[in-house]
Every structure is written in C-alpha cells, then in structure tokens.
Scaffold this motif. Sequence first.
Motif, PDB file in Angstrom:
ATOM      1  N   VAL A   1      -6.270 -39.676  11.975  1.00  0.00           N
ATOM      2  CA  VAL A   1      -6.433 -40.623  10.864  1.00  0.00           C
ATOM      3  C   VAL A   1      -7.800 -40.481  10.213  1.00  0.00           C
ATOM      4  O   VAL A   1      -7.917 -40.429   8.981  1.00  0.00           O
ATOM      5  CB  VAL A   1      -6.217 -42.067  11.360  1.00  0.00           C
ATOM      6  CG1 VAL A   1      -6.576 -43.064  10.257  1.00  0.00           C
ATOM      7  CG2 VAL A   1      -4.772 -42.271  11.791  1.00  0.00           C
ATOM      8  N   THR A   2      -8.859 -40.409  11.017  1.00  0.00           N
ATOM      9  CA  THR A   2     -10.208 -40.304  10.451  1.00  0.00           C
ATOM     10  C   THR A   2     -10.416 -38.970   9.742  1.00  0.00           C
ATOM     11  O   THR A   2     -11.073 -38.922   8.694  1.00  0.00           O
ATOM     12  CB  THR A   2     -11.273 -40.474  11.548  1.00  0.00           C
ATOM     13  OG1 THR A   2     -11.028 -39.535  12.611  1.00  0.00           O
ATOM     14  CG2 THR A   2     -11.235 -41.882  12.116  1.00  0.00           C
ATOM     15  N   THR A   3      -9.853 -37.886  10.287  1.00  0.00           N
ATOM     16  CA  THR A   3      -9.958 -36.584   9.624  1.00  0.00           C
ATOM     17  C   THR A   3      -9.240 -36.609   8.281  1.00  0.00           C
ATOM     18  O   THR A   3      -9.738 -36.081   7.274  1.00  0.00           O
ATOM     19  CB  THR A   3      -9.368 -35.479  10.505  1.00  0.00           C
ATOM     20  OG1 THR A   3     -10.084 -35.424  11.746  1.00  0.00           O
ATOM     21  CG2 THR A   3      -9.462 -34.126   9.812  1.00  0.00           C
TER      22      THR A   3
ATOM     23  N   ARG B   1     -11.347 -38.331   0.918  1.00  0.00           N
ATOM     24  CA  ARG B   1     -12.598 -38.656   0.209  1.00  0.00           C
ATOM     25  C   ARG B   1     -13.227 -37.412  -0.393  1.00  0.00           C
ATOM     26  O   ARG B   1     -13.735 -37.437  -1.521  1.00  0.00           O
ATOM     27  CB  ARG B   1     -13.570 -39.343   1.182  1.00  0.00           C
ATOM     28  CG  ARG B   1     -13.217 -40.771   1.526  1.00  0.00           C
ATOM     29  CD  ARG B   1     -14.413 -41.491   2.130  1.00  0.00           C
ATOM     30  NE  ARG B   1     -14.809 -40.898   3.403  1.00  0.00           N
ATOM     31  CZ  ARG B   1     -14.379 -41.312   4.587  1.00  0.00           C
ATOM     32  NH1 ARG B   1     -13.530 -42.324   4.658  1.00  0.00           N
ATOM     33  NH2 ARG B   1     -14.800 -40.738   5.698  1.00  0.00           N
ATOM     34  N   ARG B   2     -13.194 -36.293   0.355  1.00  0.00           N
ATOM     35  CA  ARG B   2     -13.763 -35.044  -0.149  1.00  0.00           C
ATOM     36  C   ARG B   2     -12.987 -34.550  -1.363  1.00  0.00           C
ATOM     37  O   ARG B   2     -13.578 -34.098  -2.358  1.00  0.00           O
ATOM     38  CB  ARG B   2     -13.726 -33.979   0.961  1.00  0.00           C
ATOM     39  CG  ARG B   2     -14.227 -32.612   0.544  1.00  0.00           C
ATOM     40  CD  ARG B   2     -15.640 -32.659   0.034  1.00  0.00           C
ATOM     41  NE  ARG B   2     -16.131 -31.337  -0.319  1.00  0.00           N
ATOM     42  CZ  ARG B   2     -17.228 -31.117  -1.030  1.00  0.00           C
ATOM     43  NH1 ARG B   2     -17.959 -32.132  -1.479  1.00  0.00           N
ATOM     44  NH2 ARG B   2     -17.607 -29.882  -1.291  1.00  0.00           N
TER      45      ARG B   2
ATOM     46  N   GLU C   1     -12.609 -33.805  -7.286  1.00  0.00           N
ATOM     47  CA  GLU C   1     -11.915 -34.091  -8.541  1.00  0.00           C
ATOM     48  C   GLU C   1     -12.846 -34.808  -9.524  1.00  0.00           C
ATOM     49  O   GLU C   1     -12.820 -34.539 -10.732  1.00  0.00           O
ATOM     50  CB  GLU C   1     -10.670 -34.917  -8.270  1.00  0.00           C
ATOM     51  CG  GLU C   1      -9.571 -34.144  -7.552  1.00  0.00           C
ATOM     52  CD  GLU C   1      -8.394 -35.030  -7.190  1.00  0.00           C
ATOM     53  OE1 GLU C   1      -8.509 -36.268  -7.380  1.00  0.00           O
ATOM     54  OE2 GLU C   1      -7.378 -34.497  -6.709  1.00  0.00           O
ATOM     55  N   ALA C   2     -13.653 -35.743  -9.003  1.00  0.00           N
ATOM     56  CA  ALA C   2     -14.600 -36.451  -9.874  1.00  0.00           C
ATOM     57  C   ALA C   2     -15.644 -35.499 -10.432  1.00  0.00           C
ATOM     58  O   ALA C   2     -16.011 -35.581 -11.618  1.00  0.00           O
ATOM     59  CB  ALA C   2     -15.273 -37.581  -9.082  1.00  0.00           C
TER      60      ALA C   2
END
Length: 221
Positions: A182-184, A190-191, A196-197
């Motif tokens: 889950v954390t990975t 997020r990465r 994309e941003a």
Amino acid sequence: MLAALTGAGLSAAAGLNAFIPLVLVGLFARFTDFIVLPDQLDWLQSWPAIIIGLLLLAAELVLDKIPGVDHINDLLQSLVRPLVGGVIFAATAASQVIDQSEFWQENPLIAGVVGAVISAGVHTAKSASRPSVNAATAGTGAPVASFAEDATAVGLSLIAIFVPILVIVVLIAMAAVFYRIVTTGRRRRRRRAQLEAEERAEREERAAAGIKTPWWRGRWR
C-alpha cells in the motif's frame, strides 16, 4: 489460547478467500478428528455445505484473478468474508478437540464478533493493496497476487489447525506485506502526479514562449 489462535488464523484466511477455510473446516470435521464442531455449527460438515462451498470457491478462484472484476468481487465479498470469518471462529474456537475452551463454547456470539472483525481487517487490507498491484503492473499482477493470496489462505488455514502458535508470526508477516504494498503504491502515485504536474508546467511555459513541444517528449519522458 490455542483455540483462539486457531479461530483467528482461520478467520484471517477467510479475509483473503472466504471459502478456502470454510471448505477445509468442513472436510476436516467430516473426515478427521482434528476438528469436532459444536452441535449448533455441525452443519458446516454436511455434504450440502461442503458442495456449495466448493462451487463458491471455484467461482471465487476465477473472478479474483481478472483485473477490474477483482475489485467488484472484493466489494461483493465485503459482507461475505466477515460473516464467514465470524462463523469459522465460533466453530473452531469452540471445538472440543483443539483446546477444550469453555469460554468460547459458552460465548459463541463473542467468538463470532471477534472472527468477523479479524476477517474484515484482512479483507480491508487485501482490498486496499490490490489497486496498487494492478496500477503498478497494468493489471498483469492481479492473477499473481490472487494466487499468492489463495496460497496464503490455504497455508494459514492448515497452520491454524495443526500449529496454531505460528498464526501470530503469519499474521505479522501479512501485515508487513500489505503495508509495504500500500505504501509503495501511494509513493508511486504521488511521483506520477508530480511528473504530470511538471510536464504541464513545462508545456505551459513553452506555449507562452511560442515554442512547440516535440510530440515525443510527453510520451517518452
């Protein structure tokens, strides 16, 4: 103590696949002396219960390995797995063979609630980890993850019946694996959002400067 660990292990297995521990408990109760079910739950070892359990297990084994369909299946199993977990805990923790536990025999409702909570917790962790697996592998990891969960359910069920003291070790290992997945997955999302941003900001800067962005830049970056 051993009765509670047996019930907890089988309930946790039900959180991964409700019908694996259900069928195994029915078969062991019917053909062996490892499990002797209390009278009120003796129906678990009846042929109709075993046959229906096998049919539902076959459907579960197929549906849980299809990307997309596995999410729908998890939603449908949100009630089934805790229910089965509660029944399994009440049945095995009150067994006359495993631990001679009078507390669980006299308090089947408490046993059912404890089993349902354990199963629901494992089911929630499984459901939360599967989207991360599918996203990271474009769906190709769903069958592999499902096979691993099924194998874990079988192994945990057998450990709960024969070596219940090891249930604690298996549950800790499962919690660590689910947490890592889950954390990975969250870090990868997020990465990806950050990249994309950055790409949008770069395109806007180039557009403002009148520079045309190469068609291959956004695709292969």
